[in-house]
Design a protein around this motif. Structure first.
Motif, PDB file in Angstrom:
ATOM      1  N   TYR A  51       4.553   8.821   4.949  1.00 10.73           N
ATOM      2  CA  TYR A  51       3.828  10.116   4.397  1.00 10.73           C
ATOM      3  C   TYR A  51       4.777  11.286   4.206  1.00 10.73           C
ATOM      4  N   ASP A  85      -6.391   5.376   4.322  1.00 12.32           N
ATOM      5  CA  ASP A  85      -5.563   4.147   4.181  1.00 12.32           C
ATOM      6  C   ASP A  85      -5.631   3.393   5.193  1.00 12.32           C
ATOM      7  N   LEU A 120      -7.047   2.455   0.347  1.00  9.87           N
ATOM      8  CA  LEU A 120      -5.843   1.752   0.201  1.00  9.87           C
ATOM      9  C   LEU A 120      -6.010   0.431   1.144  1.00  9.87           C
ATOM     10  N   ALA A 133       0.564   4.439  -2.217  1.00 11.77           N
ATOM     11  CA  ALA A 133       0.521   5.951  -1.840  1.00 11.77           C
ATOM     12  C   ALA A 133       1.428   6.798  -2.589  1.00 11.77           C
ATOM     13  N   PHE A 177      -4.441  12.371   3.539  1.00 12.53           N
ATOM     14  CA  PHE A 177      -4.355  10.755   3.865  1.00 12.53           C
ATOM     15  C   PHE A 177      -5.241  10.936   5.153  1.00 12.53           C
ATOM     16  N   VAL A 196      -7.685   9.980   0.896  1.00  9.42           N
ATOM     17  CA  VAL A 196      -7.135   8.560   0.868  1.00  9.42           C
ATOM     18  C   VAL A 196      -7.424   7.918   2.266  1.00  9.42           C
ATOM     19  N   SER A 199       0.815  -1.389  -0.107  1.00  4.48           N
ATOM     20  CA  SER A 199      -0.029   0.225  -0.142  1.00  4.48           C
ATOM     21  C   SER A 199       0.815   1.103  -0.069  1.00  4.48           C
ATOM     22  N   CYS A 217      -5.291   7.870   7.883  1.00  2.46           N
ATOM     23  CA  CYS A 217      -4.771   6.356   8.404  1.00  2.46           C
ATOM     24  C   CYS A 217      -5.698   5.766   9.216  1.00  2.46           C
TER      25      CYS A 217
END
Length: 359
Positions: free
Chosen positions: A118, A190, A218, A94, A157, A188, A90, A159
């Motif tokens: 990141y 994640d 992701l 990314a 992002f 995104v 992933s 997460c």
């Protein structure tokens, strides 16, 4: 001979180096590695056989389109093939996402502390990182992240669960946040640790992808599926984003061994769920034991726990290593400790009990 060095991109100056989890030392006292969020179980049934069979032809290039895996993922998630893209874990996907969306003058927003890659992949692209501190409860501050959006923001992002704290954003909070994000900014989600989530209020990001063209999800085969050494991950996104990911992918990046292993792993889901369930039970035991010892431990929905130790972080990591387990320190902040074999977790808990008494 000229002593002038080749000209390199200025954006690479001062770029942080990704720090992998420290391995167990060969011949040393460390017996267990709890530093990389790896799955302690061997490959799922049928996986080793699939990889062994594929190895006979690794003199040939792999299927660049990952046809078998893409078909399996399409069936598994009920999404069109054109909404899928694969990559080298992933983290590889990314990086492709940033390459597809952001460059010099653009901004990428993410929580901090969050996934260590990141800032690295953002800086490589020439874009600017906008790091938004976690709340006091170690969770994404989605209000602050929304407030940080500017006309230069290209990607955000989230997460979820967060690495390294294990905390997760719940459905209502995430929906409110997504409502505030402009439709031309890519969000995104994640979800490398999605399989370990047990809080029913933590959403499956695919729900949001189905309704919102600016949401990308992701996933990876490195954690729950135990394929960390084969490097295969994937994204689920609407066609323009997925097509961009396929354009930015390294040609033949996902080996045939990885593709075959991923397909076999998806087909062994019953066994997977059993293993993940056992790890979650062990996670709960570790968390309860730590809290019983007096530690403050955030609610974790991943396969690891987080202890904020501040200036004692390095000392604690050294104590763990001396006892026979290696953990992942973030100096000055805390340690992330993977849920591993029962014996490894017991050693870790002995260290925490002794260390807490000395705090």
């Amino acid at each position: 001979m000229s002593e002038t060095s080749p000209k390199l991109r200025a954006e690479l100056e001062g770029i942080p180096t990704y720090k992998p989890g420290k391995p167990a030392a060969a011949g040393g006292p460390v017996a267990y590695k709890l530093s990389s969020n790896e799955n302690p179980y061997p490959p799922l049934p049928g996986v080793l056989e699939s990889v062994t069979g594929a190895a006979a032809s690794f003199n040939r290039y792999p299927d660049m389109a990952c046809t078998g895996l893409m078909n399996e993922l399409s069936d598994r998630f009920g999404v069109p093939l054109t909404h899928l893209a694969t990559g080298t874990g992933s983290v590889g996907v990314a990086q492709q996402l940033i390459q597809s969306t952001a460059g010099p003058g653009d901004e990428v927003i993410y929580a901090w502390r969050s996934f260590e890659a990141y800032p690295i992949i953002t800086q490589i692209s020439g874009a600017t990182s906008v790091q938004v501190p976690l709340t006091s409860g170690e969770v994404h501050d989605l209000d602050a992240m929304a407030a940080a959006i500017t006309d230069r923001t290209r990607l955000i992002f989230v997460c979820n669960p967060n690495n390294p704290t294990g905390t997760a954003v719940r459905r209502a909070e995430l929906e409110r946040f997504l409502d505030r994000v402009p439709s031309d900014v890519l969000v995104v989600l994640d979800e490398a640790y999605r399989e370990f989530v047990r809080d029913v209020e933590v959403p499956d990001g695919v729900e949001f992808y189905r309704e919102r063209p600016n949401v990308c999800v992701l996933r990876t085969f490195s954690k729950a599926y135990g394929l960390a050494g084969l490097r295969v991950g994937f994204a689920i996104a609407h066609e323009p984003v997925a097509a961009a990911l396929r354009k930015t992918a390294v040609p033949f990046g996902v080996s045939q061994l990885a593709q075959e292993a991923a397909v076999a792993s998806l087909r062994a889901e019953d066994e997977l769920l059993g293993r993940v369930g056992s790890l979650v039970c062990e996670r709960n035991r570790v968390v309860e034991s730590l809290r019983g010892q007096g530690w403050t431990v955030p609610d974790t929905q991943a396969n690891f726990v987080w202890l904020r130790l501040g200036e004692r972080t390095v000392d604690f990591a050294a104590a763990c290593e001396g006892a026979g387990v290696v953990v992942r320190p973030f100096p000055g902040e805390g340690v992330r400790v993977t849920i591993g074999e029962d014996e490894a977790n017991d050693i870790f808990l002995k260290v925490t009990e002794k260390f807490h008494k000395e705090l």
